[in-house]
Design an enzyme around this catalytic site. Structure first.
Site, PDB file in Angstrom:
ATOM      1  CB  SER A 121     -64.253  -7.602  25.698  1.00 28.86           C
ATOM      2  OG  SER A 121     -63.217  -6.950  25.439  1.00 28.86           O
ATOM      3  CG  HIS A 169     -85.498 -53.217  45.974  1.00 24.12           C
ATOM      4  ND1 HIS A 169     -84.297 -52.605  46.557  1.00 24.12           N
ATOM      5  CD2 HIS A 169     -86.659 -53.072  46.484  1.00 24.12           C
ATOM      6  CE1 HIS A 169     -85.094 -51.731  47.493  1.00 24.12           C
ATOM      7  NE2 HIS A 169     -86.175 -51.801  47.657  1.00 24.12           N
ATOM      8  CB  SER A 293     -73.517 -58.798  16.819  1.00 26.07           C
ATOM      9  OG  SER A 293     -72.375 -59.599  16.676  1.00 26.07           O
ATOM     10  CG  ASN A 307     -75.278 -42.466  20.362  1.00 25.27           C
ATOM     11  OD1 ASN A 307     -75.679 -41.439  20.984  1.00 25.27           O
ATOM     12  ND2 ASN A 307     -74.563 -42.510  19.422  1.00 25.27           N
TER      13      ASN A 307
HETATM   14  O1  LIG Z   1     -62.638  -4.959  27.605  1.00 23.39           O
HETATM   15  C1  LIG Z   1     -61.659  -5.618  27.589  1.00 23.39           C
HETATM   16  O2  LIG Z   1     -60.950  -6.500  27.146  1.00 23.39           O
HETATM   17  C2  LIG Z   1     -61.097  -5.571  29.350  1.00 23.39           C
HETATM   18  C3  LIG Z   1     -60.463  -6.562  29.883  1.00 23.39           C
HETATM   19  N1  LIG Z   1     -61.168  -7.889  30.042  1.00 23.39           N
HETATM   20  C4  LIG Z   1     -61.403  -8.761  28.996  1.00 23.39           C
HETATM   21  N2  LIG Z   1     -62.664  -9.202  28.851  1.00 23.39           N
HETATM   22  C5  LIG Z   1     -63.032  -9.844  27.895  1.00 23.39           C
HETATM   23  N3  LIG Z   1     -62.075 -10.447  27.071  1.00 23.39           N
HETATM   24  C6  LIG Z   1     -60.673 -10.297  27.177  1.00 23.39           C
HETATM   25  C7  LIG Z   1     -60.535  -9.405  28.337  1.00 23.39           C
HETATM   26  N4  LIG Z   1     -58.959  -9.403  28.289  1.00 23.39           N
HETATM   27  C8  LIG Z   1     -58.605 -10.377  27.374  1.00 23.39           C
HETATM   28  N5  LIG Z   1     -59.869 -10.736  26.570  1.00 23.39           N
HETATM   29  C9  LIG Z   1     -59.810 -11.484  25.270  1.00 23.39           C
HETATM   30  O3  LIG Z   1     -60.570 -12.816  25.533  1.00 23.39           O
HETATM   31  C10 LIG Z   1     -59.992 -13.612  24.532  1.00 23.39           C
HETATM   32  C11 LIG Z   1     -59.939 -15.161  25.862  1.00 23.39           C
HETATM   33  O4  LIG Z   1     -59.740 -16.031  24.810  1.00 23.39           O
HETATM   34  P1  LIG Z   1     -59.765 -17.712  25.187  1.00 23.39           P
HETATM   35  O5  LIG Z   1     -58.775 -17.620  26.371  1.00 23.39           O
HETATM   36  O6  LIG Z   1     -59.526 -18.397  24.141  1.00 23.39           O
HETATM   37  O7  LIG Z   1     -60.994 -17.728  25.968  1.00 23.39           O
HETATM   38  C12 LIG Z   1     -58.636 -13.226  24.138  1.00 23.39           C
HETATM   39  O8  LIG Z   1     -59.054 -12.938  22.786  1.00 23.39           O
HETATM   40  C13 LIG Z   1     -58.320 -12.339  24.856  1.00 23.39           C
HETATM   41  O9  LIG Z   1     -57.710 -10.922  24.051  1.00 23.39           O
HETATM   42  C14 LIG Z   1     -59.655  -6.523  31.185  1.00 23.39           C
HETATM   43  O10 LIG Z   1     -58.510  -5.943  31.158  1.00 23.39           O
HETATM   44  O11 LIG Z   1     -60.620  -6.081  31.962  1.00 23.39           O
END
Ligand SMILES: O=C(O)C[C@H](Nc1ncnc2c1ncn2[C@@H]1O[C@H](COP(=O)(O)O)[C@@H](O)[C@H]1O)C(=O)O
Length: 463
Positions: A121, A169, A293, A307
């Protein structure tokens, strides 16, 4: 009490929405998901374009239909992703399913298994963040930042010859000009601008733990690092060759630190302008129909700068947090960065909002040159420095025998109010050369500004 309809919790999505809408295009969850779809689609197109694993290049119509998932990404896709994620509980897996669904609609099921091929991912996420942050910074934040710098440059030029009592200052000090003081801020902001413009946006694309293990086992003969590099660079990003599962986020730490640095300089500007307004140096131009005001009808309050000050504090705190926490991840990865990065838009949003307010505030002030001159005229004692320095020069040149010029002037001026007449009398009685004496007698606080005017030229031409 009747519950309210669902409300935005963040003021960025509520009362300040209009000022930050453009950021949402890139740094919202939908913006991220659109970028994820883009990376998945482009990887699929890359693999087929290179006929990997016996696949054939897609026709240009097929490629265009697939890319339409990105270009036409809208509410229907947002809703569909939410449906997928409700089941997968994994946001990137949901994106993969969306792409597979489109492949099926296009009769391209035979390449479905190349979707998300050999990817973890993070391969998709890190490229998507690099793309969206790059777009947000280059297309939204930087133009706004450059706009504030341009407005300040104009003020620096307009007020370059407006003499002003300085206040080190908070106490009367050697005069300057308002334009020069603004130029100091411009110089600082432009240095940081150059650094932000030179920022790198890095991407990794190397699998579950960064070593191409799945890639190599699927095709031992392919040059996977070269493929990874070509793919990352084809997206306009800088390839990161060596990482764990996650891109190391060092480029993000660098970028956010620079933006926070700019924020602190802007914070200093906001509080200084606020102070000059309270001193009567800047007049605020009343805005038609506006109320200062709720109870004191005479007031025009410096709300733009207040702001901005508050939003810069929030933004810097968040940017600092991003910069310091994103660079750590336990072992080959933990998921904290996933949650943290969801707030990049919030951090930049508060910064953008502050820039918006500073820009508006600067358009609503006008220098009261008479107030500046009046202050200079009631602080002749700042010429004490001028006189003691000239005496030192005269002593060194052998034209004066005065033994301790500093002590002499300290005696005359420290903690005292001195008028023009006092100084004329004092200087007239000094044992110094004639030319130097005439120079001192001609001096006024408003003329004692050294090279302040010409120093504005150090800014050079606008870029
Ligand atoms: O390719 C993979 O997924 C590998 C996996 N690592 C991961 N890498 C990236 N995302 C992952 C990982 N694991 C979970 N999730 C998913 O990430 C989401 C996290 O959601 P949040 O806590 O809201 O930030 C949420 O949608 C999670 O399901 C590992 O096991 O190393």
């Amino acid at each position: 009490m009747t519950p309210l309809p669902p409300q935005p919790l963040s003021p960025l999505d509520g009362r300040y929405r209009a000022a930050v809408t453009d950021l949402g295009e890139h740094l919202s969850e939908a913006g991220l998901n659109r970028a994820r779809v883009r990376v998945e689609v482009e990887w699929l197109l890359y693999l087929t374009a290179h006929s990997m694993f016996g696949s054939r290049p897609l026709s240009s119509e097929e490629a265009a239909s697939l890319r339409a998932l990105v270009t036409d990404f809208g509410q229907a896709e947002i809703d569909r992703l939410a449906e997928f994620e409700a089941t997968t509980r994994h946001d990137v897996k949901a994106v993969e399913y969306l792409v597979r669904e489109r492949l099926s609609e296009l009769g391209l099921n035979h390449i479905a298994e190349l979707t998300h091929f050999a990817c973890t991912s993070e391969d998709i996420n890190n490229l998507s963040y690099a793309l969206t942050v790059k777009d947000a910074v280059q297309n939204v934040w930087l133009p706004k930042y450059r706009g504030v710098i341009a407005a300040l440059r104009e003020l620096a030029t307009t007020y370059r010859d407006a003499p002003m009592l300085s206040h080190t200052h908070g106490q009367p000090a050697t005069p300057s000009t308002m334009g020069r003081e603004i130029a100091v801020t411009v110089y600082r902001l432009e240095r940081i601008l150059t650094q932000i413009e030179a920022s790198e946006y890095l991407g990794k694309f190397s699998g579950a733990t960064g070593d191409f293990a799945a890639h190599v086992v699927a095709d031992p003969d392919a040059d996977w690092p070269a493929i990874s590099r070509e793919f990352v660079e084809s997206l306009g990003l800088t390839w990161n060759p060596l990482t764990t599962q996650i891109e190391s986020h060092d480029w993000q730490a660098e970028l956010y630190s620079r933006i926070a640095h700019a924020g602190r300089v802007l914070h200093n500007l906001a509080t200084d302008v606020w102070t000059y307004i309270s001193m009567g140096y800047f007049r605020q131009i009343p805005q038609a129909g506006a109320t200062g005001s709720s109870t004191m009808p005479h007031k025009v309050n410096p709300i733009r700068f207040e702001n901005a000050e508050a939003n810069l504090e929030l933004s810097c705190a968040l940017l600092d947090s991003l910069a310091s926490t994103l660079v750590t991840s336990r072992l080959q990865r933990d998921l904290t960065d996933s949650t943290t990065q969801r707030n990049i838009g919030v951090a930049l949003g508060h910064s953008l909002l502050a820039l918006d307010n500073i820009g508006r505030g600067l358009r609503e002030i006008d220098l009261d040159r008479d107030a500046l001159l009046a202050d200079l005229d009631s602080n002749w004692e700042v010429l004490g420095e001028a006189i003691q320095t000239v005496i030192r020069a005269e002593v060194t040149a052998g034209r004066s025998q005065i033994s301790d010029p500093y002590a002499l002037l300290k005696e005359l001026t420290r903690g005292k109010r001195i008028g023009h007449a006092d100084l004329v009398e004092f200087v007239s009685g000094l044992d110094i050369g004639d030319e130097a004496k005439q120079r001192l007698l001609a001096l006024t606080a408003q003329a004692y500004i050294g090279l302040a005017e010409s120093q504005v030229d150090a800014l050079g031409a606008p870029r």
